[in-house]
Design a protein around this motif. Structure first.
Motif, short mmCIF file in Angstrom:
data_model
loop_
_atom_site.label_atom_id
_atom_site.label_comp_id
_atom_site.label_asym_id
_atom_site.label_seq_id
_atom_site.Cartn_x
_atom_site.Cartn_y
_atom_site.Cartn_z
N SER A 18 0.82 -1.23 0.00
CA SER A 18 0.00 0.00 0.00
C SER A 18 0.84 1.27 0.00
CB SER A 18 -0.92 0.05 1.20
OG SER A 18 -0.94 -1.05 1.92
N LEU A 19 1.98 1.19 0.63
CA LEU A 19 2.83 2.39 0.67
C LEU A 19 3.37 2.73 -0.71
CD1 LEU A 19 4.81 1.76 3.99
CD2 LEU A 19 3.13 3.57 3.55
N ASP A 20 3.38 1.76 -1.63
CA ASP A 20 3.90 2.01 -2.98
C ASP A 20 3.03 2.99 -3.77
OD1 ASP A 20 6.01 0.29 -2.55
OD2 ASP A 20 4.96 -1.45 -3.39
N PHE A 21 1.76 3.15 -3.40
CA PHE A 21 0.91 4.09 -4.14
C PHE A 21 0.22 5.08 -3.19
CE2 PHE A 21 -1.40 0.17 -3.37
CZ PHE A 21 -2.65 0.55 -2.90
N ALA A 22 0.83 5.28 -2.01
CA ALA A 22 0.31 6.28 -1.06
C ALA A 22 0.90 7.64 -1.37
CB ALA A 22 0.66 5.86 0.36
N VAL A 23 0.07 8.68 -1.24
CA VAL A 23 0.53 10.05 -1.46
C VAL A 23 0.11 10.92 -0.27
CG1 VAL A 23 0.52 9.91 -3.98
CG2 VAL A 23 -1.57 10.59 -2.77
N LYS A 24 0.70 12.08 -0.21
CA LYS A 24 0.51 12.98 0.92
C LYS A 24 -0.94 13.45 1.06
CE LYS A 24 2.13 17.42 2.74
NZ LYS A 24 2.99 18.60 2.48
N THR A 25 -1.39 13.49 2.30
CA THR A 25 -2.72 14.00 2.63
C THR A 25 -2.65 15.53 2.70
OG1 THR A 25 -3.08 12.02 3.99
CG2 THR A 25 -4.64 13.84 4.26
N PRO A 26 -3.54 16.24 2.01
CA PRO A 26 -3.50 17.71 2.06
C PRO A 26 -3.78 18.22 3.48
CG PRO A 26 -5.49 16.97 0.94
CD PRO A 26 -4.62 15.76 1.12
N SER A 27 -3.26 19.39 3.79
CA SER A 27 -3.34 19.91 5.15
C SER A 27 -4.78 20.09 5.63
CB SER A 27 -2.59 21.25 5.24
OG SER A 27 -3.16 22.19 4.31
N TRP A 28 -5.70 20.47 4.74
CA TRP A 28 -7.09 20.69 5.16
C TRP A 28 -7.79 19.40 5.57
CZ3 TRP A 28 -10.57 17.88 2.44
CH2 TRP A 28 -10.23 17.48 1.15
N ALA A 29 -7.21 18.24 5.15
CA ALA A 29 -7.83 16.95 5.47
C ALA A 29 -7.24 16.30 6.72
CB ALA A 29 -7.67 16.01 4.28
N VAL A 30 -6.22 16.92 7.28
CA VAL A 30 -5.57 16.34 8.46
C VAL A 30 -6.38 16.66 9.71
CG1 VAL A 30 -3.47 16.40 9.88
CG2 VAL A 30 -3.30 16.46 7.38
N PHE A 31 -6.41 15.71 10.63
CA PHE A 31 -7.17 15.90 11.86
C PHE A 31 -6.63 17.09 12.66
CE2 PHE A 31 -7.65 15.06 16.46
CZ PHE A 31 -9.04 15.03 16.54
N GLY A 32 -7.55 17.90 13.16
CA GLY A 32 -7.18 19.06 13.96
C GLY A 32 -7.19 20.36 13.20
N CYS A 33 -7.31 20.32 11.86
CA CYS A 33 -7.33 21.55 11.08
C CYS A 33 -8.69 22.24 11.21
CB CYS A 33 -7.03 21.28 9.61
SG CYS A 33 -8.29 20.28 8.80
N ASP A 34 -8.71 23.52 10.88
CA ASP A 34 -9.94 24.30 11.03
C ASP A 34 -11.06 23.82 10.11
OD1 ASP A 34 -8.65 25.82 12.92
OD2 ASP A 34 -8.07 27.41 11.49
N GLU A 35 -10.69 23.29 8.94
CA GLU A 35 -11.70 22.87 7.97
C GLU A 35 -12.47 21.62 8.42
OE1 GLU A 35 -8.52 25.14 5.81
OE2 GLU A 35 -8.62 23.51 7.30
N GLN A 36 -11.91 20.86 9.35
CA GLN A 36 -12.52 19.62 9.83
C GLN A 36 -12.91 18.68 8.68
OE1 GLN A 36 -15.57 21.35 12.67
NE2 GLN A 36 -14.58 19.87 14.06
N GLY A 37 -12.05 18.65 7.67
CA GLY A 37 -12.23 17.71 6.57
C GLY A 37 -13.03 18.24 5.39
#
Length: 782
Positions: free
Chosen positions: A744-763
């Protein structure tokens, strides 16, 4: 008389033979001879009268009266013609005519009748009593004659009447999800509508929840009151709580030798049971069957046949349990249109509780009834008479089986799912347009998969190759209209056809959204080209026999696959080809809770769950636990959940609060069972504290959902939960050609900041425009 005569003659001959020459025997011989002659004359003149007397005596018995109906055709044609000359026009000798509308109109309509006695016994002219007068031809000629002689009753005279304020029918129900409650209301409305001509009013019928009924009241019920019981069978073949008291009372009375077998002889009853044939066969409709059996054993009089409704739409004789009940209820009410409620139904003159009728075979609801008081027999039927019926039933069964496996989608199921917005494919598949697809087409945000894994919600096709499931979860929002089963027992459609039709139907659904307000043209064009497939619509997709072929066809079209399974088929998980992401639903952490929540069909459901988790742990691909939190059911099982996580060590865990879909027959939940988002977050934080190596990665506040990931997906301090879909397809193609594995790590890419837990956008994706419903008094609005 014949025997006495022969004895005297024998004595006379013996006397003559032994004493032929003795003078003193002359007087004796002459005396014996005279007596013999007298006896012979009496025999010749009186035997016909005595035999006729016997025949008349026999004719008075119930059995011979019934037999007269069937032996009438055996008389000679000459006798029939002679009788027909005396019969007035408009009379009949055919019992089948009599049992229909002709007799009810007050006079007979066929061309001939044999005798007045046969006219009565055949049912052509229905007498008030055996002594009723009949016209000279053997039957009544008009309504006026009928009313005067009492031979035939007019239709108006047969209509029952009901006293105001008196209860003639009590409909008692026990309901868990509201199904039986709805049936009780349906029967009440049907009675008031169809029996209104006789004066039946609302106050004459009572609808009672068995939770509010004291079983001891059965001993005091009015014998003129028809008691209708509508009862479901719950998990393990047991009654629900509301009818447990009734069942306990009836069973105790039945088993107690001190209780008379006529204890409930004043009860007039009918029973309809609700069950599901896909569960353990010994448990199917046991409550309805037991209530009917116990009532009869205690002297109760069955006034209409036991009805058995089947919630398995593929096995239901009428297509659904609601249709099963409607058919039974209509027949019940129809039989009482000319008879008072509480009395015997029309035509209830033969006990048939031990007879398998053709109707029972066709409708799954038997059609037997008790005879009127004082005219009971043993209820047996000659095996010779059963032969033609059983042969016909076997022929029908053979006809059904010779056509191969049945289709999963019945007419009733098709109607129900179509009403819910499904586009059905073939005999067991379907697609439906997700609300998040329409939302993203308008630029109003994507689903939690967009936030967690980067899918384009407007390009996601929600589909299933199998509408059937092995569970009946209490939080299922599909209204439980889909079939259930523990194995595949239906016709199999080809995977190529299903994939092609699924894409075609999904595109058609996208086109229906073209006119909605706010549609973004570029996204509409993109939406016509499917990029993702969520195999989580309804049913258990892994049961489909060609599931690997189905997934392969999706990947050939470079469509990603998100497969969800309910963890009841571990062998199928073992055989499953690589998918983009494999989910296992873990709806509870203890056997007791899982049984309450999922209501599984398998008796070894917990062992199957454990085996499925073990197989998931062996998969070298993206694996996910899906947890649905239901307050009051499983939200307290944090420690037990932590142990299950350590067992298979999935790469991701989705924890979601249950969605309340309103009050319906499909769910017993209320808003009290829906946890707040803050409660879900609190649960997840405690869970992570108990499971080393896992952390909260993302959240989608709008869906009340939180994502937990293994720490290995946090690379250089950045979460990589999103998927490079093009790379996945390239790696999968290489695996299919060369067998070279990938992770799975072979096709994993970075999660955008707005989707990370704790951000103001809450997903919520900031590129989208968030809209609120007007009732929330916020700007925008839908």
């Amino acid at each position: 008389m014949k025997t006495v005569t022969l004895i005297w003659i024998a004595v006379l001959i013996l006397a003559l033979a032994r004493n032929a020459y003795a003078p003193w025997t002359l007087v004796t011989t002459l005396t014996f001879s005279a007596i013999a002659v007298v006896l012979l004359v009496l025999h010749l003149t009186d035997d016909d009268g005595l035999d006729a007397s016997r025949e008349n005596h026999k004719a008075t018995s119930l059995a011979d009266k019934r037999k007269a109906i069937y032996t009438a055709d055996q008389r000679t044609s000459a006798e029939a013609e002679a009788s027909a000359k005396d019969a007035p026009s408009g009379c009949c000798k055919d019992a089948s005519v009599a049992s229909g509308t002709s007799a009810g109109e007050g006079y007979c309509k066929s061309a001939a009748v044999e005798t007045s006695e046969q006219a009565r016994e055949s049912g052509c002219c229905k007498s008030v009593s055996s002594d009723a007068q009949v016209s000279s031809g053997g039957c009544c000629q008009s309504e006026e004659t009928a009313s005067e002689s009492g031979c035939c009753k007019t239709q108006a005279e047969e209509k029952p009447t009901y006293d105001e304020g008196r209860v003639y029918c009590k409909i008692l129900f026990s309901s868990v999800k509201g199904t039986c409650k709805g049936m009780a209301a349906e029967l009440n409305a049907l009675m008031l509508s169809e029996l209104a001509d006789g004066g039946l009013k609302k106050e004459n019928v009572q609808v009672i929840d068995l939770a509010d009924y004291n079983p001891l009241d059965l001993e005091e019920e009015d014998l003129q009151c028809l008691m209708v019981f509508i009862v479901p069978t719950y998990s393990g073949g047991l009654p629900p709580e509301s009818s447990a008291g009734l069942c306990l009372y009836l069973e105790d009375c039945h088993l107690d030798q001190r209780v008379s077998k006529k204890h409930l002889q004043d009860i007039r009853y009918a029973v309809f049971g609700c069950g599901h044939s896909s569960y353990i066969s010994a448990h199917y409709n046991t409550v309805g069957k037991n209530v009917d059996r116990w009532l009869q054993a205690l002297g109760g009089r069955r006034r209409f046949g036991l009805g058995l409704g089947n919630q398995d739409v593929t096995e239901s004789k009428n297509g659904s349990i609601e249709a099963d009940f409607t058919e039974w209820a209509q027949r019940l009410v129809r039989t009482y249109q000319n008879k008072p409620l509480g009395g015997p139904a029309a035509g209830d003159n033969v006990v048939e509780q031990n007879v398998v009728t053709e109707e029972a075979y066709e409708s799954d609801s038997s059609s037997y009834s008790d005879e009127e008081d004082g005219n009971q027999d043993d209820g047996m039927q000659d095996l010779e008479d059963m032969g033609p019926l059983m042969a016909k039933m076997k022929a029908q069964k053979k006809k059904e089986s010779s056509g191969g496996p049945r289709e999963m989608i019945t007419p009733a199921l098709r109607k129900s799912l179509t009403k819910q917005g499904y586009k059905l494919i073939g005999t067991h598949s379907g697609v439906k347009l997700c609300r998040w697809t329409k939302s993203m087409l308008r630029g109003r945000g994507g689903c939690y998969k967009h936030t967690f894994y980067g899918i384009d919600s407007h390009r996601c096709m929600e589909a299933t190759p199998n509408l059937a499931c092995a569970n009946k979860c209490i939080f299922c929002w599909r209204q439980h209209t889909n079939p259930v089963g523990t194995e595949w027992k239906w016709k199999v459609d080809e995977a190529d056809m299903i994939v092609n039709e699924a894409i075609k139907n999904h595109r058609a659904l996208i086109k229906t959204a073209k006119g909605i307000a706010g549609l973004i043209p570029e996204r509409y064009e993109e939406g016509l080209n499917v990029k993702h497939c969520a195999l989580s619509l309804v049913g258990e997709p892994i049961m489909y026999p060609q599931i690997n072929r189905f997934i392969g066809l999706l990947h050939e079209r470079r469509i990603s696959s998100f497969m969800v399974t309910n963890a009841q088929f571990p062998e199928a998980i073992t055989r499953l080809s690589p998918v983009t992401q494999l989910y296992v639903s873990v709806d509870a952490a203890t056997p007791e809770s899982l049984k309450r929540i999922d209501r599984p069909l398998f008796s070894d459901f917990w062992e199957r769950l454990m085996s499925s988790l073990d197989e998931l742990g062996r998969k070298q691909q993206r694996t996910v636990y899906r947890l649905t939190l239901v307050a009051g059911f499983n939200i307290e099982e944090i420690v037990q959940y932590a142990k299950l996580i350590q067992r298979a060590k999935p790469q991701f865990i989705e924890i979601k609060g249950v969605t309340y879909c309103g009050t319906s027959d499909a769910s017993v939940m209320t808003m009290q069972n829906v946890p707040w988002h803050e409660e879900v977050v609190g649960f997840v934080q405690q869970l992570c504290d108990l499971t080393p190596g896992y952390s909260i990665a993302s959240e989608h506040e709008h869906s009340n959902c939180v994502l937990v990931a293994r720490d290995e997906f946090k690379i250089d301090g950045q979460w990589h939960t999103w998927i490079d879909y093009d790379k996945f397809h390239d790696l999968n193609d290489r695996f299919n050609k060369t067998g070279e594995k990938f992770t799975s790590l072979d096709f994993a890419v970075k999660t955008p900041s707005w989707a990370v837990f704790g951000c103001d956008e809450q997903g919520f994706d900031p590129e989208e425009t968030r809209h609120y419903r007007r009732r929330q008094n916020k700007a925008g609005g839908l």
